[in-house]
Design a protein around this motif. Structure first.
Motif, PDB file in Angstrom:
ATOM      1  N   HIS A 144      -4.573  -2.558  -5.816  1.00  0.00           N
ATOM      2  CA  HIS A 144      -5.792  -1.964  -6.359  1.00  0.00           C
ATOM      3  C   HIS A 144      -5.847  -0.476  -6.009  1.00  0.00           C
ATOM      4  CE1 HIS A 144      -7.412  -5.913  -7.357  1.00  0.00           C
ATOM      5  NE2 HIS A 144      -7.061  -6.316  -6.139  1.00  0.00           N
ATOM      6  N   ASP A 145      -6.374   0.326  -6.940  1.00  0.00           N
ATOM      7  CA  ASP A 145      -6.588   1.748  -6.679  1.00  0.00           C
ATOM      8  C   ASP A 145      -7.710   1.912  -5.663  1.00  0.00           C
ATOM      9  OD1 ASP A 145      -4.641   2.367  -8.535  1.00  0.00           O
ATOM     10  OD2 ASP A 145      -6.079   2.703 -10.156  1.00  0.00           O
ATOM     11  N   ILE A 146      -7.539   2.840  -4.736  1.00  0.00           N
ATOM     12  CA  ILE A 146      -8.570   3.090  -3.736  1.00  0.00           C
ATOM     13  C   ILE A 146      -8.748   4.587  -3.556  1.00  0.00           C
ATOM     14  CG2 ILE A 146      -8.179   0.926  -2.500  1.00  0.00           C
ATOM     15  CD1 ILE A 146      -7.124   4.086  -0.796  1.00  0.00           C
ATOM     16  N   THR A 147      -9.919   4.963  -3.075  1.00  0.00           N
ATOM     17  CA  THR A 147     -10.177   6.308  -2.559  1.00  0.00           C
ATOM     18  C   THR A 147     -10.885   6.143  -1.221  1.00  0.00           C
ATOM     19  OG1 THR A 147     -12.306   6.482  -3.693  1.00  0.00           O
ATOM     20  CG2 THR A 147     -10.358   7.330  -4.850  1.00  0.00           C
ATOM     21  N   GLY A 148     -10.716   7.098  -0.360  1.00  0.00           N
ATOM     22  CA  GLY A 148     -11.354   7.013   0.940  1.00  0.00           C
ATOM     23  C   GLY A 148     -11.277   8.318   1.688  1.00  0.00           C
ATOM     24  N   HIS A 149     -11.586   8.250   2.954  1.00  0.00           N
ATOM     25  CA  HIS A 149     -11.514   9.424   3.815  1.00  0.00           C
ATOM     26  C   HIS A 149     -11.106   8.970   5.208  1.00  0.00           C
ATOM     27  CE1 HIS A 149     -15.558   7.938   4.834  1.00  0.00           C
ATOM     28  NE2 HIS A 149     -15.380   8.537   5.999  1.00  0.00           N
ATOM     29  N   GLY A 150     -10.909   9.927   6.093  1.00  0.00           N
ATOM     30  CA  GLY A 150     -10.536   9.550   7.448  1.00  0.00           C
ATOM     31  C   GLY A 150     -10.319  10.754   8.332  1.00  0.00           C
ATOM     32  N   TYR A 151      -9.618  10.505   9.433  1.00  0.00           N
ATOM     33  CA  TYR A 151      -9.465  11.499  10.490  1.00  0.00           C
ATOM     34  C   TYR A 151      -8.071  11.364  11.091  1.00  0.00           C
ATOM     35  CZ  TYR A 151     -14.370  10.706   9.742  1.00  0.00           C
ATOM     36  OH  TYR A 151     -15.577  10.525   9.127  1.00  0.00           O
TER      37      TYR A 151
ATOM     38  N   ALA B  16       0.832  -1.209   0.000  1.00  0.00           N
ATOM     39  CA  ALA B  16       0.000   0.000   0.000  1.00  0.00           C
ATOM     40  C   ALA B  16       0.857   1.245   0.000  1.00  0.00           C
ATOM     41  CB  ALA B  16      -0.920   0.015   1.216  1.00  0.00           C
ATOM     42  N   SER B  17       0.406   2.225  -0.782  1.00  0.00           N
ATOM     43  CA  SER B  17       0.953   3.572  -0.753  1.00  0.00           C
ATOM     44  C   SER B  17      -0.226   4.531  -0.822  1.00  0.00           C
ATOM     45  CB  SER B  17       1.907   3.812  -1.923  1.00  0.00           C
ATOM     46  OG  SER B  17       2.407   5.143  -1.890  1.00  0.00           O
ATOM     47  N   LEU B  18      -0.422   5.297   0.247  1.00  0.00           N
ATOM     48  CA  LEU B  18      -1.598   6.147   0.363  1.00  0.00           C
ATOM     49  C   LEU B  18      -1.181   7.608   0.416  1.00  0.00           C
ATOM     50  CD1 LEU B  18      -3.553   4.147   3.096  1.00  0.00           C
ATOM     51  CD2 LEU B  18      -3.665   3.885   0.606  1.00  0.00           C
ATOM     52  N   GLU B  19      -1.865   8.438  -0.372  1.00  0.00           N
ATOM     53  CA  GLU B  19      -1.669   9.889  -0.360  1.00  0.00           C
ATOM     54  C   GLU B  19      -2.806  10.496   0.447  1.00  0.00           C
ATOM     55  OE1 GLU B  19       1.081  11.193  -1.637  1.00  0.00           O
ATOM     56  OE2 GLU B  19       1.674   9.175  -2.289  1.00  0.00           O
ATOM     57  N   ILE B  20      -2.456  11.202   1.509  1.00  0.00           N
ATOM     58  CA  ILE B  20      -3.431  11.700   2.468  1.00  0.00           C
ATOM     59  C   ILE B  20      -3.355  13.220   2.528  1.00  0.00           C
ATOM     60  CG2 ILE B  20      -4.158  11.663   4.888  1.00  0.00           C
ATOM     61  CD1 ILE B  20      -2.667   8.906   5.043  1.00  0.00           C
ATOM     62  N   THR B  21      -4.447  13.874   2.203  1.00  0.00           N
ATOM     63  CA  THR B  21      -4.566  15.322   2.335  1.00  0.00           C
ATOM     64  C   THR B  21      -5.413  15.617   3.560  1.00  0.00           C
ATOM     65  OG1 THR B  21      -4.415  15.619  -0.055  1.00  0.00           O
ATOM     66  CG2 THR B  21      -5.314  17.444   1.217  1.00  0.00           C
ATOM     67  N   TYR B  22      -4.921  16.481   4.448  1.00  0.00           N
ATOM     68  CA  TYR B  22      -5.637  16.722   5.693  1.00  0.00           C
ATOM     69  C   TYR B  22      -5.740  18.218   5.987  1.00  0.00           C
ATOM     70  CZ  TYR B  22      -1.022  17.405   7.843  1.00  0.00           C
ATOM     71  OH  TYR B  22       0.232  17.871   8.159  1.00  0.00           O
ATOM     72  N   ARG B  23      -6.767  18.552   6.780  1.00  0.00           N
ATOM     73  CA  ARG B  23      -6.961  19.926   7.260  1.00  0.00           C
ATOM     74  C   ARG B  23      -7.681  19.864   8.595  1.00  0.00           C
ATOM     75  NH1 ARG B  23     -12.208  22.278   4.156  1.00  0.00           N
ATOM     76  NH2 ARG B  23     -13.078  20.299   3.440  1.00  0.00           N
ATOM     77  N   GLY B  24      -7.519  20.906   9.396  1.00  0.00           N
ATOM     78  CA  GLY B  24      -8.041  20.892  10.744  1.00  0.00           C
ATOM     79  C   GLY B  24      -9.522  21.183  10.822  1.00  0.00           C
ATOM     80  N   LEU B  25     -10.186  20.545  11.776  1.00  0.00           N
ATOM     81  CA  LEU B  25     -11.547  20.912  12.135  1.00  0.00           C
ATOM     82  C   LEU B  25     -11.526  22.165  13.009  1.00  0.00           C
ATOM     83  CD1 LEU B  25     -13.293  17.519  13.046  1.00  0.00           C
ATOM     84  CD2 LEU B  25     -13.815  19.019  11.122  1.00  0.00           C
TER      85      LEU B  25
END
Length: 295
Positions: free
Chosen positions: A269-276, A239-248
């Motif tokens: 496999h290509d994936i998209t997702g979200h998180g915290y 896995a190699s994940l690119e994560i863009t984040y910003r503060g609440l």
């Protein structure tokens, strides 16, 4: 749902409040939407040393509307049931059981009322639900993909929303600081979830991966980057994940909470997702030491 492996935690029986002197946390974060708008929500209650801290935060896209309330109260001013999951403070309420929950919270300009339903297995951090954390042990399990419906009212306008909520239940004996961490909870779709911990501060991490059949994988990861973007490499999961984040809203305090968008590859496999993400203490993003706050 049956547990596919041994654990050291009774998830259903451990929702109720612990000793008032312990670190005790019920943490919810959600990505919700109606036909035209996406909302990010955090509702969090923390007990520690005879007090309770409530946080309710809302971020609305695309206009950037945000609001937050962060309220400390004495333990005798709130209701924390020691026999069932029932938490009530001046700004939030949480109740239910492992399969169905009701949560609500209010800021100065917004009101949030949500119903949650569990369809996925429990994620037990570290596989057993208990792991070493600085100068002691912590217990943490997650319901990472709760199906969610309800309403969000902003400035008197009510919208019906739906989406997914991540719930973390965590408790530990109160430790001595200084202590620091960065945590990521990632929803990668199709019942795949990652709970990632970095307590070193250089991006070296360990994670618990949950599959739809309840299989847990505990392995290493490396996180690089900063200033709103990370790359998370997980060799054992290809896995190699690119994560863009910003503060609440309210993320400038001792505990930073951000929301994440995720793209990349997992097991070829290509994936998209979200998180915290939560962080506190001396990380390269936040070079200030704070006492540990549960999350």
């Amino acid at each position: 749902m049956n547990n596919p492996h041994p654990t050291m935690v009774d998830a259903s029986g451990e929702l109720a409040a612990k000793d008032p002197e312990m670190l005790d946390s019920w943490w919810f974060a959600a990505r919700l939407h109606d036909d035209e708008t996406t909302f990010w929500v955090k509702i969090h209650a923390t007990g520690l040393h005879g007090s309770c801290i409530s946080t309710v935060a809302l971020l609305r896209e695309l206009d950037g509307h945000s609001s937050v309330r962060h309220v400390p109260e004495a333990i005798h001013e709130v209701a924390l049931s020691a026999t069932s999951f029932d938490v009530k403070t001046s700004v939030l309420a949480m109740s239910g059981d492992l399969d169905a929950m009701e949560i609500s919270g209010d800021t100065d300009t917004a009101s949030i009322r949500l119903s949650l339903r569990r369809e996925d297995p429990v994620l037990y951090n570290g596989g057993a639900g208990i792991f070493p954390f600085f100068d002691g042990m912590t217990v943490q399990y997650s319901l990472p993909g709760l199906t969610t419906s309800g309403t969000i009212t902003v400035d008197g306008v009510t919208r019906e929303v739906s989406g997914r909520t991540w719930f973390d239940r965590q408790w530990a004996a109160a430790g001595s600081g200084p202590q620091a961490f960065t945590w990521l909870g990632l929803d990668l779709g199709a019942g795949r979830y990652l709970s990632v911990w970095d307590t070193v501060g250089d991006g070296t991490s360990w994670l618990t991966a949950l599959k739809p059949d309840g299989t847990h994988t505990i392995t290493r990861a490396q996180r690089t980057g900063g200033d709103g973007h990370w790359t998370l490499a997980i060799p054992d999961l290809d896995a190699s994940l690119e994560i863009t984040y910003r503060g609440l809203p309210g993320a400038g305090g001792p505990l930073y909470t951000g929301v994440c968008s995720v793209t990349g590859t997992l097991e070829g496999h290509d994936i998209t997702g979200h998180g915290y993400t939560d962080s506190a203490g001396r990380t390269w993003e936040r070079p200030v030491v704070h006492q540990l706050i549960p999350r």
